[in-house]
Design an enzyme around this catalytic site. Structure first.
Site, PDB file in Angstrom:
ATOM      1  N   ASP A   1       0.816  -1.206   0.000  1.00  0.00           N
ATOM      2  CA  ASP A   1       0.000   0.000   0.000  1.00  0.00           C
ATOM      3  C   ASP A   1       0.854   1.262   0.000  1.00  0.00           C
ATOM      4  OD1 ASP A   1      -2.413   1.400  -0.019  1.00  0.00           O
ATOM      5  OD2 ASP A   1      -3.320   0.027   1.440  1.00  0.00           O
TER       6      ASP A   1
ATOM      7  N   GLY B   1      15.135  -4.632   5.443  1.00  0.00           N
ATOM      8  CA  GLY B   1      16.006  -5.461   4.621  1.00  0.00           C
ATOM      9  C   GLY B   1      17.384  -5.594   5.249  1.00  0.00           C
TER      10      GLY B   1
ATOM     11  N   GLU C   1       6.314  -1.521  11.712  1.00  0.00           N
ATOM     12  CA  GLU C   1       7.665  -1.797  11.224  1.00  0.00           C
ATOM     13  C   GLU C   1       8.075  -3.184  11.726  1.00  0.00           C
ATOM     14  OE1 GLU C   1       9.907   0.096   9.431  1.00  0.00           O
ATOM     15  OE2 GLU C   1       8.536   1.792   9.144  1.00  0.00           O
TER      16      GLU C   1
END
Length: 274
Positions: A142, A167, A190
């Site tokens: 989104d 990442g 997160e």
């Protein structure tokens, strides 16, 4: 030699690798990026219910920055100064390529070369998918959401607005963030530092989960870290201070566990209600 062997051998002398290195090394790195684009290889690979980390692919991505120069890359919305092997994933595509790939990109999202997007996925504006990132089939990334390098979003997932999946490429062998299939990640959450969210879980908005974040099952009192169990419904919470008047400690709380049958009959809003 296989490209895996070539990459591993080159890594032993990575400080000497450059754009002038042997063509076999350059080609192996290019092929690694190509296979990532196609989804034929991934940094995090499912294996017998667990996740195998392919270190050689992390090495290949890192080496790609040593054999490519920076250049100005143009686009319909912005131009940016980036490495020449990292244009937009779909740069130069025609209707034929988009039809074959089967996903939809909304204007002003950034999807770097070397990432994978499955059929039926939708990538909304201002979102970002980094090299090595993976978005499974029929998933939604989104507005303003991010999939970091080598992070994995499974199939049939919804990564809500403003979310981030952390990442990681270094140190080589580190596990990236992994969201398994059929998960919902609420707005502005997160998930970072190699945390795994197992299949069918629902994460409420505003949850921040790293490898040391305590994940508490409200019913059993069990505390785990680094992994959200399958089918968990998770909300932000806090642990009381051990000292009277001391500050509480942030945690997340599993308020219930649902099976697939229950989930199919229940809206996400209902699952998150106490």
């Amino acid at each position: 030699m296989s490209i895996e062997n070539i990459i591993n051998k080159a890594w032993e002398n990575k400080d000497q690798i450059s754009k002038d290195s042997d063509s076999s090394i350059i080609n192996a790195i290019k092929e690694t990026i190509h296979l990532l684009n196609e989804g034929k290889i991934t940094v995090a690979e499912p294996q017998d219910g667990e996740w195998k980390i392919n270190e050689w692919i992390q090495k290949g991505i890192l080496l790609s920055f040593r054999v490519n120069d920076k250049k100005i890359i143009g686009g319909p919305y912005n131009a940016w100064n980036d490495f020449q092997h990292l244009p937009g994933k779909t740069a130069g595509w025609t209707e034929k390529e988009f039809s074959k790939a089967g996903f939809r990109l909304v204007p002003n999202c950034v999807v770097r070369n070397g990432s994978f997007i499955g059929k039926g996925a939708v990538i909304m504006p201002n979102s970002f998918i980094n090299i090595g990132g993976y978005c499974g089939e029929n998933s939604m990334v989104d507005t303003g959401a991010r999939i970091g390098s080598a992070a994995r979003l499974g199939a049939n997932c919804h990564l809500s607005a403003g979310c981030g999946l952390g990442g990681i490429l270094e140190p080589v062998g580190s596990k990236p963030t992994i969201i398994e299939d059929d998960c919902f990640i609420g707005a502005l959450s997160e998930i970072v530092e190699g945390v795994i969210v197992r299949k069918g879980s629902v994460i409420s908005m505003g949850c921040y989960i790293g490898k040391s974040t305590k994940i508490i099952n409200r019913e059993t009192g069990k505390i785990v870290t680094g992994e959200v169990p399958a089918g968990s419904v998770v909300v932000p919470g806090s642990l009381p201070s051990k000292k009277p008047g001391g500050p509480n400690l942030y945690c997340v709380v599993i308020i219930k566990t649902v099976d697939e049958q229950t989930r199919s009959k229940t809206s996400l809003n209902d699952l998150l209600r106490d």
